[in-house]
Design a protein around this motif. Sequence first.
Motif, PDB file in Angstrom:
ATOM      1  N   LYS A 113       0.829  -1.202   0.000  1.00  0.00           N
ATOM      2  CA  LYS A 113       0.000   0.000   0.000  1.00  0.00           C
ATOM      3  C   LYS A 113       0.869   1.260   0.000  1.00  0.00           C
ATOM      4  O   LYS A 113       1.676   1.469   0.901  1.00  0.00           O
ATOM      5  CB  LYS A 113      -0.920   0.013   1.222  1.00  0.00           C
ATOM      6  CG  LYS A 113      -1.854   1.203   1.239  1.00  0.00           C
ATOM      7  CD  LYS A 113      -2.787   1.161   2.419  1.00  0.00           C
ATOM      8  CE  LYS A 113      -3.710   2.373   2.382  1.00  0.00           C
ATOM      9  NZ  LYS A 113      -4.601   2.397   3.525  1.00  0.00           N
ATOM     10  N   LYS A 141      -3.778   1.464  -2.652  1.00  0.00           N
ATOM     11  CA  LYS A 141      -3.747   0.126  -2.043  1.00  0.00           C
ATOM     12  C   LYS A 141      -2.745  -0.773  -2.762  1.00  0.00           C
ATOM     13  O   LYS A 141      -2.065  -1.585  -2.146  1.00  0.00           O
ATOM     14  CB  LYS A 141      -5.140  -0.501  -2.084  1.00  0.00           C
ATOM     15  CG  LYS A 141      -5.180  -1.896  -1.522  1.00  0.00           C
ATOM     16  CD  LYS A 141      -6.559  -2.498  -1.660  1.00  0.00           C
ATOM     17  CE  LYS A 141      -6.501  -3.960  -1.304  1.00  0.00           C
ATOM     18  NZ  LYS A 141      -7.460  -4.751  -2.020  1.00  0.00           N
ATOM     19  N   ASN A 142      -2.655  -0.627  -4.063  1.00  0.00           N
ATOM     20  CA  ASN A 142      -1.761  -1.449  -4.878  1.00  0.00           C
ATOM     21  C   ASN A 142      -0.579  -0.672  -5.437  1.00  0.00           C
ATOM     22  O   ASN A 142       0.150  -1.186  -6.277  1.00  0.00           O
ATOM     23  CB  ASN A 142      -2.555  -2.080  -6.022  1.00  0.00           C
ATOM     24  CG  ASN A 142      -3.586  -3.048  -5.510  1.00  0.00           C
ATOM     25  OD1 ASN A 142      -3.247  -4.072  -4.947  1.00  0.00           O
ATOM     26  ND2 ASN A 142      -4.856  -2.702  -5.666  1.00  0.00           N
ATOM     27  N   ASP A 175      -9.531  -7.561  -2.969  1.00  0.00           N
ATOM     28  CA  ASP A 175      -9.953  -6.978  -1.689  1.00  0.00           C
ATOM     29  C   ASP A 175      -9.950  -7.993  -0.574  1.00  0.00           C
ATOM     30  O   ASP A 175     -10.107  -9.117  -0.670  1.00  0.00           O
ATOM     31  CB  ASP A 175     -11.362  -6.372  -1.822  1.00  0.00           C
ATOM     32  CG  ASP A 175     -11.329  -5.125  -2.693  1.00  0.00           C
ATOM     33  OD1 ASP A 175     -10.322  -4.416  -2.650  1.00  0.00           O
ATOM     34  OD2 ASP A 175     -12.330  -4.887  -3.401  1.00  0.00           O
TER      35      ASP A 175
END
Length: 175
Positions: A113, A141-142, A175
């Motif tokens: 992240k 997040k990625n 997720d």
Amino acid sequence: MKVLPEHYDSCFIMRKHPMCNGMLHIDLWRFKSMKSGKVYLVDVEIYEKHIYGIKFYLKSQAHLKNRYKFLTNDFEPRRIVLSCIYIMKHYYEIDVHSSFAFIGANSAGEDMKCTKRFRFYRRMVNTYFGRKIFEHRVDEKNSAYLMLRKTEIQKNSSLIKEIEDFFKGIYMLTD
């Protein structure tokens, strides 16, 4: 696009065959650090819809699976990344439909992240490409980043979702 400061000159080496659906080919480039003498390779993955994915790594680590995660400790990240941005600039100039994608790989022990690399790359592309021509989309997040040409988005309002979904299918965590 702003005038770019010093970088290392790069040269095109070859075109490689695609590795996945949606990828047209991979252009391989190289440049050499005059400070460390190390050679860097840059893979420009060229996808449908004029998307260019930029990946770079040390030539000495080309055979390693995790080649994008290594730190060189050469203390010249700006010049190295600017050298990659000059390669991006090449595609920006020859393809008026071009858009760009990259991921800031995590270092050993770092969470995926919003990685340190991602934050640095984001700062660099915002400085040198700006927001006049490109819509900047981030997935912290990625540690993923898309720079989409606004003219292409205007032609196809679903383009952002199509491209984001495509890259999520290839690179992103679930997720």
